[in-house]
Write a protein that holds these residues in place. Structure first.
Motif, PDB file in Angstrom:
ATOM      1  N   ASP A   1     -14.054  -9.022  -0.312  1.00  0.00           N
ATOM      2  CA  ASP A   1     -12.652  -9.879  -1.338  1.00  0.00           C
ATOM      3  C   ASP A   1     -12.174 -11.120  -1.871  1.00  0.00           C
ATOM      4  O   ASP A   1     -11.803 -10.527  -2.828  1.00  0.00           O
ATOM      5  CB  ASP A   1     -11.782  -9.705  -0.188  1.00  0.00           C
ATOM      6  CG  ASP A   1     -11.663  -8.463   0.527  1.00  0.00           C
ATOM      7  OD1 ASP A   1     -11.757  -7.461   0.173  1.00  0.00           O
ATOM      8  OD2 ASP A   1     -10.796  -8.205   1.333  1.00  0.00           O
TER       9      ASP A   1
ATOM     10  N   SER B   1      -5.839  -0.822  -7.105  1.00  0.00           N
ATOM     11  CA  SER B   1      -4.552  -0.077  -6.909  1.00  0.00           C
ATOM     12  C   SER B   1      -4.453  -1.114  -5.278  1.00  0.00           C
ATOM     13  O   SER B   1      -3.761  -0.959  -4.742  1.00  0.00           O
ATOM     14  CB  SER B   1      -4.093   1.072  -7.012  1.00  0.00           C
ATOM     15  OG  SER B   1      -5.133   1.822  -6.567  1.00  0.00           O
ATOM     16  N   TYR B   2      -5.636  -1.379  -4.254  1.00  0.00           N
ATOM     17  CA  TYR B   2      -5.490  -1.406  -3.343  1.00  0.00           C
ATOM     18  C   TYR B   2      -5.279  -2.925  -3.455  1.00  0.00           C
ATOM     19  O   TYR B   2      -5.159  -3.790  -4.053  1.00  0.00           O
ATOM     20  CB  TYR B   2      -6.785  -1.553  -2.945  1.00  0.00           C
ATOM     21  CG  TYR B   2      -7.089   0.390  -2.697  1.00  0.00           C
ATOM     22  CD1 TYR B   2      -7.312   1.091  -1.086  1.00  0.00           C
ATOM     23  CD2 TYR B   2      -7.411   1.166  -2.827  1.00  0.00           C
ATOM     24  CE1 TYR B   2      -7.156   1.979  -1.089  1.00  0.00           C
ATOM     25  CE2 TYR B   2      -7.489   2.094  -3.616  1.00  0.00           C
ATOM     26  CZ  TYR B   2      -7.717   2.804  -1.891  1.00  0.00           C
ATOM     27  OH  TYR B   2      -7.792   4.081  -2.294  1.00  0.00           O
TER      28      TYR B   2
ATOM     29  N   GLU C   1     -12.038   2.829   2.440  1.00  0.00           N
ATOM     30  CA  GLU C   1     -10.928   4.071   2.261  1.00  0.00           C
ATOM     31  C   GLU C   1     -12.295   5.533   1.210  1.00  0.00           C
ATOM     32  O   GLU C   1     -12.234   6.105   1.779  1.00  0.00           O
ATOM     33  CB  GLU C   1      -9.863   3.987   1.941  1.00  0.00           C
ATOM     34  CG  GLU C   1      -8.586   3.488   2.892  1.00  0.00           C
ATOM     35  CD  GLU C   1      -7.476   3.508   2.626  1.00  0.00           C
ATOM     36  OE1 GLU C   1      -6.986   4.691   1.190  1.00  0.00           O
ATOM     37  OE2 GLU C   1      -6.511   2.722   2.924  1.00  0.00           O
TER      38      GLU C   1
ATOM     39  N   ASP D   1       1.273  -1.220  -0.006  1.00  0.00           N
ATOM     40  CA  ASP D   1       0.016  -0.174  -0.306  1.00  0.00           C
ATOM     41  C   ASP D   1       1.135   1.200  -0.186  1.00  0.00           C
ATOM     42  O   ASP D   1       0.558   2.590  -0.380  1.00  0.00           O
ATOM     43  CB  ASP D   1      -0.656   0.130   1.036  1.00  0.00           C
ATOM     44  CG  ASP D   1      -2.368  -0.625   0.379  1.00  0.00           C
ATOM     45  OD1 ASP D   1      -2.489  -1.019   0.337  1.00  0.00           O
ATOM     46  OD2 ASP D   1      -2.812  -1.144   2.031  1.00  0.00           O
TER      47      ASP D   1
ATOM     48  N   THR E   1     -10.838  -2.660   1.703  1.00  0.00           N
ATOM     49  CA  THR E   1     -10.062  -1.392   2.114  1.00  0.00           C
ATOM     50  C   THR E   1     -10.091  -0.350   1.445  1.00  0.00           C
ATOM     51  O   THR E   1     -10.577   0.389   1.809  1.00  0.00           O
ATOM     52  CB  THR E   1      -8.687  -2.028   1.578  1.00  0.00           C
ATOM     53  OG1 THR E   1      -8.368  -3.573   2.957  1.00  0.00           O
ATOM     54  CG2 THR E   1      -7.508  -0.505   2.673  1.00  0.00           C
ATOM     55  N   ALA E   2     -10.273  -0.830   0.123  1.00  0.00           N
ATOM     56  CA  ALA E   2     -10.769   1.027  -0.643  1.00  0.00           C
ATOM     57  C   ALA E   2     -11.783   1.220  -0.084  1.00  0.00           C
ATOM     58  O   ALA E   2     -11.969   2.121  -0.738  1.00  0.00           O
ATOM     59  CB  ALA E   2     -10.814  -0.001  -2.096  1.00  0.00           C
TER      60      ALA E   2
ATOM     61  N   TRP F   1     -10.719   0.301  -7.062  1.00  0.00           N
ATOM     62  CA  TRP F   1     -10.401  -0.463  -6.459  1.00  0.00           C
ATOM     63  C   TRP F   1      -8.993  -1.326  -6.341  1.00  0.00           C
ATOM     64  O   TRP F   1      -8.662  -2.533  -5.859  1.00  0.00           O
ATOM     65  CB  TRP F   1     -11.179  -1.201  -5.315  1.00  0.00           C
ATOM     66  CG  TRP F   1     -11.905  -2.575  -6.201  1.00  0.00           C
ATOM     67  CD1 TRP F   1     -12.624  -2.249  -7.121  1.00  0.00           C
ATOM     68  CD2 TRP F   1     -11.233  -3.871  -6.816  1.00  0.00           C
ATOM     69  NE1 TRP F   1     -13.540  -3.652  -7.515  1.00  0.00           N
ATOM     70  CE2 TRP F   1     -12.118  -4.507  -7.459  1.00  0.00           C
ATOM     71  CE3 TRP F   1     -10.106  -4.179  -5.998  1.00  0.00           C
ATOM     72  CZ2 TRP F   1     -12.358  -5.804  -8.278  1.00  0.00           C
ATOM     73  CZ3 TRP F   1      -9.951  -5.279  -7.102  1.00  0.00           C
ATOM     74  CH2 TRP F   1     -10.970  -6.054  -7.606  1.00  0.00           C
TER      75      TRP F   1
ATOM     76  N   ARG G   1      -2.670   7.036  -4.863  1.00  0.00           N
ATOM     77  CA  ARG G   1      -3.859   7.031  -5.107  1.00  0.00           C
ATOM     78  C   ARG G   1      -4.965   7.506  -6.043  1.00  0.00           C
ATOM     79  O   ARG G   1      -5.581   8.360  -5.542  1.00  0.00           O
ATOM     80  CB  ARG G   1      -4.862   6.835  -3.473  1.00  0.00           C
ATOM     81  CG  ARG G   1      -4.103   5.423  -2.820  1.00  0.00           C
ATOM     82  CD  ARG G   1      -4.519   4.414  -2.495  1.00  0.00           C
ATOM     83  NE  ARG G   1      -4.337   2.967  -2.242  1.00  0.00           N
ATOM     84  CZ  ARG G   1      -3.200   2.845  -1.040  1.00  0.00           C
ATOM     85  NH1 ARG G   1      -3.215   3.307   0.292  1.00  0.00           N
ATOM     86  NH2 ARG G   1      -3.345   1.207  -1.035  1.00  0.00           N
TER      87      ARG G   1
ATOM     88  N   SER H   1     -14.094   5.947  -7.438  1.00  0.00           N
ATOM     89  CA  SER H   1     -12.709   5.557  -6.796  1.00  0.00           C
ATOM     90  C   SER H   1     -12.484   4.121  -7.903  1.00  0.00           C
ATOM     91  O   SER H   1     -12.865   3.460  -8.074  1.00  0.00           O
ATOM     92  CB  SER H   1     -12.652   5.189  -5.587  1.00  0.00           C
ATOM     93  OG  SER H   1     -11.262   4.956  -5.103  1.00  0.00           O
TER      94      SER H   1
END
Length: 97
Positions: free
Chosen positions: A63, A27-28, A37, A4, A33-34, A25, A9, A23
């Motif tokens: 996930d 890249s997470y 955030e 991370d 978690t994405a 997700w 981001r 957004s």
């Protein structure tokens, strides 16, 4: 799995007229978690001030489903922290505030 700390981001956007926050997700490390955030950013809260995502949706299942899907057409919708969230297999998170 990417760290991370090394991930850019700059993949968020907001449409003030519509109240939609977007957004990416991918890249997470985990889609859950994405989501947490993105909801924090969309609502102007600190992530630590949010209820655990697990109280709204099974984060482990979220996930596993998204990380193991090869379908960009996969879509999941749920409510978290009073906002509607849509997440897709194509990497898109949309939040309606």
């Amino acid at each position: 799995m990417p760290s991370d700390k090394n991930v850019s981001r700059d993949t968020t956007s907001s449409e003030p007229d519509t109240g939609i926050f977007r957004s990416d997700w991918t890249s997470y490390g985990n889609p859950s978690t994405a989501v947490a955030e993105a909801v924090a950013e969309a609502t102007g809260k600190q992530q630590t001030d949010l209820d655990p995502l697990q109280h709204s949706v099974d984060a482990d299942a979220l996930d596993a489903l998204l990380a193991n899907s090869d379908s960009p057409r996969l879509e999941l919708s749920f409510t978290y922290e009073g906002v509607d969230v849509r997440i897709t297999g194509a990497g898109v998170i949309e939040i309606w505030t």
